[in-house]
Design a protein around this motif. Structure first.
Motif, PDB file in Angstrom:
ATOM      1  N   SER A  65     -46.773 -35.167 -33.500  1.00 12.60           N
ATOM      2  CA  SER A  65     -45.629 -36.063 -33.625  1.00 12.60           C
ATOM      3  C   SER A  65     -44.929 -36.217 -32.272  1.00 12.60           C
ATOM      4  CB  SER A  65     -44.631 -35.500 -34.646  1.00 12.60           C
ATOM      5  OG  SER A  65     -44.007 -34.336 -34.127  1.00 12.60           O
ATOM      6  N   GLU A  66     -44.141 -37.268 -32.152  1.00 13.94           N
ATOM      7  CA  GLU A  66     -43.363 -37.466 -30.938  1.00 13.94           C
ATOM      8  C   GLU A  66     -42.379 -36.316 -30.752  1.00 13.94           C
ATOM      9  OE1 GLU A  66     -43.874 -39.673 -28.472  1.00 13.94           O
ATOM     10  OE2 GLU A  66     -45.622 -40.201 -29.665  1.00 13.94           O
ATOM     11  N   LYS A  67     -41.834 -35.795 -31.838  1.00 12.45           N
ATOM     12  CA  LYS A  67     -40.917 -34.659 -31.758  1.00 12.45           C
ATOM     13  C   LYS A  67     -41.631 -33.439 -31.177  1.00 12.45           C
ATOM     14  CE  LYS A  67     -37.912 -31.756 -34.567  1.00 12.45           C
ATOM     15  NZ  LYS A  67     -37.388 -31.474 -35.899  1.00 12.45           N
ATOM     16  N   PHE A  68     -42.856 -33.178 -31.626  1.00 16.76           N
ATOM     17  CA  PHE A  68     -43.617 -32.041 -31.107  1.00 16.76           C
ATOM     18  C   PHE A  68     -43.893 -32.232 -29.615  1.00 16.76           C
ATOM     19  CE2 PHE A  68     -47.605 -30.092 -29.840  1.00 16.76           C
ATOM     20  CZ  PHE A  68     -47.419 -28.780 -30.255  1.00 16.76           C
ATOM     21  N   LYS A  69     -44.343 -33.410 -29.241  1.00 18.88           N
ATOM     22  CA  LYS A  69     -44.654 -33.674 -27.826  1.00 18.88           C
ATOM     23  C   LYS A  69     -43.408 -33.541 -26.956  1.00 18.88           C
ATOM     24  CE  LYS A  69     -47.421 -37.339 -29.130  1.00 18.88           C
ATOM     25  NZ  LYS A  69     -48.129 -38.603 -28.891  1.00 18.88           N
ATOM     26  N   LYS A  70     -42.282 -34.024 -27.438  1.00 18.93           N
ATOM     27  CA  LYS A  70     -41.041 -33.899 -26.682  1.00 18.93           C
ATOM     28  C   LYS A  70     -40.655 -32.423 -26.549  1.00 18.93           C
ATOM     29  CE  LYS A  70     -36.370 -35.457 -26.215  1.00 18.93           C
ATOM     30  NZ  LYS A  70     -35.198 -36.059 -26.720  1.00 18.93           N
ATOM     31  N   GLY A  71     -40.898 -31.642 -27.597  1.00 11.96           N
ATOM     32  CA  GLY A  71     -40.607 -30.209 -27.553  1.00 11.96           C
ATOM     33  C   GLY A  71     -41.421 -29.492 -26.495  1.00 11.96           C
ATOM     34  N   ARG A  72     -42.684 -29.880 -26.337  1.00 12.65           N
ATOM     35  CA  ARG A  72     -43.526 -29.270 -25.296  1.00 12.65           C
ATOM     36  C   ARG A  72     -42.970 -29.596 -23.921  1.00 12.65           C
ATOM     37  NH1 ARG A  72     -44.645 -25.519 -28.001  1.00 12.65           N
ATOM     38  NH2 ARG A  72     -42.975 -26.533 -29.063  1.00 12.65           N
ATOM     39  N   GLN A  73     -42.539 -30.842 -23.718  1.00 13.00           N
ATOM     40  CA  GLN A  73     -41.988 -31.225 -22.416  1.00 13.00           C
ATOM     41  C   GLN A  73     -40.694 -30.476 -22.127  1.00 13.00           C
ATOM     42  OE1 GLN A  73     -43.530 -33.190 -20.013  1.00 13.00           O
ATOM     43  NE2 GLN A  73     -41.912 -32.224 -18.821  1.00 13.00           N
ATOM     44  N   THR A  74     -39.870 -30.307 -23.137  1.00  6.79           N
ATOM     45  CA  THR A  74     -38.633 -29.543 -22.973  1.00  6.79           C
ATOM     46  C   THR A  74     -38.941 -28.110 -22.579  1.00  6.79           C
ATOM     47  OG1 THR A  74     -37.458 -30.940 -24.559  1.00  6.79           O
ATOM     48  CG2 THR A  74     -36.551 -28.729 -24.165  1.00  6.79           C
ATOM     49  N   LYS A  75     -39.964 -27.534 -23.194  1.00  6.74           N
ATOM     50  CA  LYS A  75     -40.362 -26.161 -22.869  1.00  6.74           C
ATOM     51  C   LYS A  75     -40.773 -26.055 -21.402  1.00  6.74           C
ATOM     52  CE  LYS A  75     -43.147 -22.588 -25.050  1.00  6.74           C
ATOM     53  NZ  LYS A  75     -44.190 -22.313 -26.039  1.00  6.74           N
ATOM     54  N   VAL A  76     -41.564 -26.992 -20.939  1.00  6.41           N
ATOM     55  CA  VAL A  76     -41.990 -27.004 -19.537  1.00  6.41           C
ATOM     56  C   VAL A  76     -40.776 -27.182 -18.624  1.00  6.41           C
ATOM     57  CG1 VAL A  76     -43.290 -28.314 -17.803  1.00  6.41           C
ATOM     58  CG2 VAL A  76     -44.330 -27.814 -20.024  1.00  6.41           C
ATOM     59  N   ASP A  77     -39.905 -28.096 -18.966  1.00  6.64           N
ATOM     60  CA  ASP A  77     -38.707 -28.333 -18.150  1.00  6.64           C
ATOM     61  C   ASP A  77     -37.842 -27.069 -18.061  1.00  6.64           C
ATOM     62  OD1 ASP A  77     -39.561 -30.938 -17.800  1.00  6.64           O
ATOM     63  OD2 ASP A  77     -38.169 -31.780 -19.283  1.00  6.64           O
ATOM     64  N   ASN A  78     -37.718 -26.347 -19.171  1.00 11.08           N
ATOM     65  CA  ASN A  78     -36.921 -25.118 -19.179  1.00 11.08           C
ATOM     66  C   ASN A  78     -37.549 -24.041 -18.299  1.00 11.08           C
ATOM     67  OD1 ASN A  78     -35.027 -26.249 -20.906  1.00 11.08           O
ATOM     68  ND2 ASN A  78     -35.904 -25.331 -22.737  1.00 11.08           N
ATOM     69  N   VAL A  79     -38.861 -23.912 -18.343  1.00  8.39           N
ATOM     70  CA  VAL A  79     -39.541 -22.930 -17.497  1.00  8.39           C
ATOM     71  C   VAL A  79     -39.377 -23.313 -16.029  1.00  8.39           C
ATOM     72  CG1 VAL A  79     -41.798 -22.002 -16.825  1.00  8.39           C
ATOM     73  CG2 VAL A  79     -41.144 -22.092 -19.236  1.00  8.39           C
ATOM     74  N   LYS A  80     -39.526 -24.590 -15.728  1.00 12.52           N
ATOM     75  CA  LYS A  80     -39.339 -25.039 -14.343  1.00 12.52           C
ATOM     76  C   LYS A  80     -37.921 -24.746 -13.870  1.00 12.52           C
ATOM     77  CE  LYS A  80     -42.573 -28.868 -13.722  1.00 12.52           C
ATOM     78  NZ  LYS A  80     -42.643 -30.326 -13.494  1.00 12.52           N
ATOM     79  N   ALA A  81     -36.946 -24.964 -14.738  1.00 10.04           N
ATOM     80  CA  ALA A  81     -35.556 -24.709 -14.355  1.00 10.04           C
ATOM     81  C   ALA A  81     -35.318 -23.223 -14.130  1.00 10.04           C
ATOM     82  CB  ALA A  81     -34.607 -25.238 -15.437  1.00 10.04           C
ATOM     83  N   ARG A  82     -35.894 -22.381 -14.963  1.00 11.78           N
ATOM     84  CA  ARG A  82     -35.674 -20.931 -14.853  1.00 11.78           C
ATOM     85  C   ARG A  82     -36.402 -20.328 -13.659  1.00 11.78           C
ATOM     86  NH1 ARG A  82     -36.196 -16.587 -13.443  1.00 11.78           N
ATOM     87  NH2 ARG A  82     -36.108 -14.634 -14.569  1.00 11.78           N
ATOM     88  N   PHE A  83     -37.636 -20.763 -13.415  1.00  8.07           N
ATOM     89  CA  PHE A  83     -38.470 -20.132 -12.397  1.00  8.07           C
ATOM     90  C   PHE A  83     -38.654 -20.992 -11.153  1.00  8.07           C
ATOM     91  CE2 PHE A  83     -39.688 -18.104 -16.347  1.00  8.07           C
ATOM     92  CZ  PHE A  83     -39.615 -16.770 -16.000  1.00  8.07           C
ATOM     93  N   GLY A  84     -38.125 -22.178 -11.149  1.00  5.78           N
ATOM     94  CA  GLY A  84     -38.357 -23.095 -10.044  1.00  5.78           C
ATOM     95  C   GLY A  84     -37.560 -22.825  -8.794  1.00  5.78           C
ATOM     96  N   GLY A  85     -36.618 -21.921  -8.877  1.00  4.42           N
ATOM     97  CA  GLY A  85     -35.829 -21.600  -7.694  1.00  4.42           C
ATOM     98  C   GLY A  85     -34.631 -22.516  -7.574  1.00  4.42           C
ATOM     99  N   GLY A  86     -33.849 -22.226  -6.623  1.00  8.48           N
ATOM    100  CA  GLY A  86     -32.640 -23.006  -6.398  1.00  8.48           C
ATOM    101  C   GLY A  86     -32.444 -23.235  -4.924  1.00  8.48           C
ATOM    102  N   LEU A  87     -31.203 -23.328  -4.525  1.00  5.31           N
ATOM    103  CA  LEU A  87     -30.860 -23.644  -3.152  1.00  5.31           C
ATOM    104  C   LEU A  87     -31.401 -22.616  -2.166  1.00  5.31           C
ATOM    105  CD1 LEU A  87     -29.317 -25.607  -1.363  1.00  5.31           C
ATOM    106  CD2 LEU A  87     -27.261 -24.232  -1.739  1.00  5.31           C
ATOM    107  N   PHE A  88     -31.388 -21.333  -2.528  1.00  2.00           N
ATOM    108  CA  PHE A  88     -31.791 -20.284  -1.596  1.00  2.00           C
ATOM    109  C   PHE A  88     -33.109 -19.607  -1.966  1.00  2.00           C
ATOM    110  CE2 PHE A  88     -27.142 -20.511  -1.588  1.00  2.00           C
ATOM    111  CZ  PHE A  88     -26.955 -20.920  -0.286  1.00  2.00           C
TER     112      PHE A  88
END
Length: 119
Positions: A65-88
């Protein structure tokens, strides 16, 4: 199985090698934070153009479903935000394009670099 994580953690704790995994079952913040505590963590996130993603779903004739696919993208986005680093901090997420065979070749070359010590 969704219950794979405890077994995978034990495996990561017991190995000194490189662990490669792909897929949704272990791709969660809890597991990745555990891995980060145990060893150097490198995450390669394969980015694909939205049109290509849709084409792949069509080619596979999947029924997600579109809801499932959107959930997978949200999961990836959350991992990128947590582990992607920041300014320093550069973080441990490396995004690579995966739309073409040539781009896939670059992904494979990068994985070989990680496995054979060119971090």
């Amino acid at each position: 199985s969704m219950s794979l994580q405890p077994t995978a953690v034990k495996f990561v704790e017991s190995t000194e090698g490189v662990v490669l995994f792909e897929g949704d079952r272990l791709f969660n913040i809890s597991f990745l934070e555990t891995c980060e505590k145990l060893a150097d963590l490198s995450i390669i996130c394969l980015d694909v153009d939205p049109e290509m993603v849709e084409q792949r779903h069509t080619d596979r004739a999947d029924s997600q479903s579109e809801k499932f696919k959107k959930g997978r993208q949200t999961k990836v986005d959350n991992v990128k935000a947590r582990f992607g680093g920041g300014l320093f901090d550069d973080g441990c997420v490396e995004s690579m394009l995966n739309n073409t065979i040539e781009q896939q070749d670059k992904v494979v070359a990068r994985l070989k670099d990680l496995v054979y010590g060119n971090r």
